[in-house]
Design a protein around this motif. Structure first.
Motif, mmCIF file in Angstrom:
data_model
loop_
_atom_site.group_PDB
_atom_site.id
_atom_site.type_symbol
_atom_site.label_atom_id
_atom_site.label_comp_id
_atom_site.label_asym_id
_atom_site.label_seq_id
_atom_site.Cartn_x
_atom_site.Cartn_y
_atom_site.Cartn_z
ATOM 1 N N ILE A 109 30.735 29.598 79.394
ATOM 2 C CA ILE A 109 30.498 30.372 80.613
ATOM 3 C C ILE A 109 29.475 29.594 81.439
ATOM 4 C CG2 ILE A 109 29.629 32.534 81.560
ATOM 5 C CD1 ILE A 109 30.429 33.859 78.887
ATOM 6 N N LEU A 110 29.818 29.297 82.674
ATOM 7 C CA LEU A 110 28.939 28.505 83.539
ATOM 8 C C LEU A 110 27.648 29.265 83.828
ATOM 9 C CD1 LEU A 110 28.628 25.922 85.275
ATOM 10 C CD2 LEU A 110 29.625 27.240 87.157
ATOM 11 N N SER A 111 26.524 28.674 83.462
ATOM 12 C CA SER A 111 25.220 29.296 83.744
ATOM 13 C C SER A 111 24.779 28.926 85.157
ATOM 14 C CB SER A 111 24.179 28.816 82.734
ATOM 15 O OG SER A 111 23.895 27.444 82.924
ATOM 16 N N LEU A 112 23.904 29.727 85.708
ATOM 17 C CA LEU A 112 23.367 29.441 87.039
ATOM 18 C C LEU A 112 22.578 28.129 87.004
ATOM 19 C CD1 LEU A 112 23.256 30.544 89.898
ATOM 20 C CD2 LEU A 112 21.182 31.769 89.288
ATOM 21 N N TRP A 113 21.866 27.879 85.911
ATOM 22 C CA TRP A 113 21.112 26.634 85.758
ATOM 23 C C TRP A 113 22.049 25.434 85.850
ATOM 24 C CZ3 TRP A 113 21.775 22.682 82.379
ATOM 25 C CH2 TRP A 113 20.805 21.678 82.412
ATOM 26 N N ALA A 114 23.181 25.476 85.100
ATOM 27 C CA ALA A 114 24.125 24.358 85.108
ATOM 28 C C ALA A 114 24.762 24.192 86.483
ATOM 29 C CB ALA A 114 25.204 24.569 84.049
ATOM 30 N N ALA A 115 25.078 25.320 87.143
ATOM 31 C CA ALA A 115 25.663 25.253 88.489
ATOM 32 C C ALA A 115 24.693 24.563 89.451
ATOM 33 C CB ALA A 115 26.013 26.657 88.981
ATOM 34 N N PHE A 118 28.608 20.056 78.757
ATOM 35 C CA PHE A 118 27.476 19.822 79.656
ATOM 36 C C PHE A 118 26.278 20.692 79.264
ATOM 37 C CE2 PHE A 118 25.049 20.820 83.527
ATOM 38 C CZ PHE A 118 24.689 19.546 83.915
ATOM 39 N N GLN A 119 26.529 21.976 79.028
ATOM 40 C CA GLN A 119 25.428 22.903 78.744
ATOM 41 C C GLN A 119 24.855 22.740 77.339
ATOM 42 O OE1 GLN A 119 26.237 26.624 81.648
ATOM 43 N NE2 GLN A 119 27.383 26.706 79.764
#
Length: 171
Positions: free
Chosen positions: A154-160, A144-145
């Motif tokens: 690592i899940l970014s705040l933008w992706a979240a 996704f990122q």
């Protein structure tokens, strides 16, 4: 300290971030929070760091040492002489990218299951909705990122935020 694959892993804590839980019994945990945030950042936020190593290739060049000697009528008196030169060249520089992440205490099993559901709806995740941050979930996060230029699991705040997991403040 947490036990991971027969070795000990120290997990740094930043501000309000809790130490990361063991992600999988099979794979080493990813460290999402660091002892010190990037310079000038909010010390109460959580950060991830993506480091892309430099890409170095062996380059071989054929260098002309002596040109061919050719007479006026086109007769070749002597062939050109070349030497092979081999050297290492950096094709892509090392890159270090800091990005804001949701803090570990926000990544509850319910939120992770919602993350898996959102990634599944986009065709990026095919596993079960377990609520665990496993290898399949991390691979789907990377897929996704990476479309947006962040090649990290690592899940970014933008992706979240894009996936509807974190509220976006209105101005």
């Amino acid at each position: 300290m947490k036990r991971v694959l027969g070795s000990w892993l120290m997990v740094g804590v930043l501000g309000g971030c809790a130490p990361q839980a063991l992600i999988s019994d099979v794979e080493p945990a990813l460290v999402q929070s660091f002892e010190a945030p990037p310079p000038g950042s909010d010390p109460n936020s959580c950060w991830g760091k993506d480091v892309s190593p430099a890409v170095i290739e062996t380059v071989r060049e054929r260098i002309l040492v002596q040109p061919a000697e050719i007479l006026g009528d086109g007769t070749v008196v002597s062939e050109p002489i070349y030497r092979e030169d081999t050297r290492q060249a950096i094709v892509k520089e090392r890159r270090e990218l800091w990005f804001q992440t949701p803090c570990q205490d926000q990544l509850t099993p319910d939120i992770i299951a919602t993350l898996q559901r959102a990634l599944k709806a986009r065709g990026l995740y095919s596993g079960a909705l377990t609520g665990r941050m496993d290898a399949g979930t991390r691979a789907a996060i990377r897929r996704f990122q990476s479309k947006q230029g962040l090649d990290s699991s690592i899940l970014s705040l933008w992706a979240a935020r894009q996936l509807g997991l974190v509220a976006v403040a209105r101005s």
